[in-house]
Scaffold this active site. Structure first.
Site, mmCIF file in Angstrom:
data_model
loop_
_atom_site.group_PDB
_atom_site.id
_atom_site.type_symbol
_atom_site.label_atom_id
_atom_site.label_comp_id
_atom_site.label_asym_id
_atom_site.label_seq_id
_atom_site.Cartn_x
_atom_site.Cartn_y
_atom_site.Cartn_z
ATOM 1 N N SER A 26 -1.978 -2.203 -6.553
ATOM 2 C CA SER A 26 -2.029 -2.496 -5.118
ATOM 3 C C SER A 26 -2.779 -1.455 -4.303
ATOM 4 O O SER A 26 -3.162 -1.725 -3.168
ATOM 5 C CB SER A 26 -0.612 -2.665 -4.559
ATOM 6 O OG SER A 26 0.057 -1.427 -4.510
ATOM 7 N N LYS A 37 1.723 3.202 -0.112
ATOM 8 C CA LYS A 37 0.766 2.413 0.682
ATOM 9 C C LYS A 37 0.066 3.315 1.689
ATOM 10 O O LYS A 37 0.491 4.430 1.971
ATOM 11 C CB LYS A 37 1.473 1.288 1.450
ATOM 12 C CG LYS A 37 2.316 0.361 0.609
ATOM 13 C CD LYS A 37 1.494 -0.564 -0.228
ATOM 14 C CE LYS A 37 2.392 -1.475 -1.062
ATOM 15 N NZ LYS A 37 1.693 -2.033 -2.195
#
Length: 184
Positions: free
Chosen positions: A40, A90
């Site tokens: 990701s 993230k």
């Protein structure tokens, strides 16, 4: 060598040793390593990378836009069944009080385009800050995006994360050796 000079060298050595020990203890208390489980965050972080994180950047001045952070998503939020103890890595895109929108022309913050520092790919999938509907980031909350938006369950799907759930800033890739370097 005079006794006074010998004594000064011994004192200097003891002080340097104490400072080195304090530095090691401080780093151990404020740092942690995490293994990247998915793609990701490609291309910045790859599956299997091990990163060193630190709590210090969060304590002094707070996080900044585009920092890569490690955090827990608040329990009970989002549209998947991820356990609350799950750790996310993230890129911070939206700060408290901002209006954020992932538009076709780029990432908008309070209407202005902001360009991330890394080669990122995002799409209009998800429920938050997409398809023309900006998200107002609440106070004490942050909006995160994965660099590889085609393969990332991020803020577009579960909204924002609380400040108290931030665990640290990703600083350094420590493994594998051929990827050693700062997290950008």
């Amino acid at each position: 060598m005079s006794r006074w000079r010998t004594r000064r060298i011994a004192i200097a050595g003891a002080v340097c040793g104490a400072l080195a020990a304090a530095l090691v203890v401080g780093l151990c208390a404020t740092s942690r390593v995490y293994r990247i489980p998915s793609g990701s965050m490609r291309p910045a972080l790859l599956p299997g990378d091990v990163i060193l994180t630190s709590k210090l950047p969060l304590a002094f001045g707070g996080p900044e836009r585009w920092n890569v952070l490690v955090f827990h998503r608040p329990p009970g939020e989002g549209n998947d069944n991820a356990p609350p103890e799950m750790v996310y890595v993230k890129r911070l895109a939206g700060l408290p009080g901002e209006s954020v929108l992932l538009a076709q022309e780029g990432f908008r913050v309070n209407g202005a385009i902001h360009t991330p520092p890394a080669a990122v790919r995002w799409n209009q999938r998800g429920f938050y800050a997409v398809r023309g509907a900006p998200l107002q980031v609440p106070e004490d909350r942050y909006f995160f995006l994965g660099d590889n938006g085609l393969d990332s369950r991020d803020g577009r799907y579960w909204g924002t994360a609380r400040r108290k759930d931030l665990l640290g800033r990703a600083l350094w890739v420590v493994w594998p050796p051929e990827r050693w370097g700062w997290v950008r």
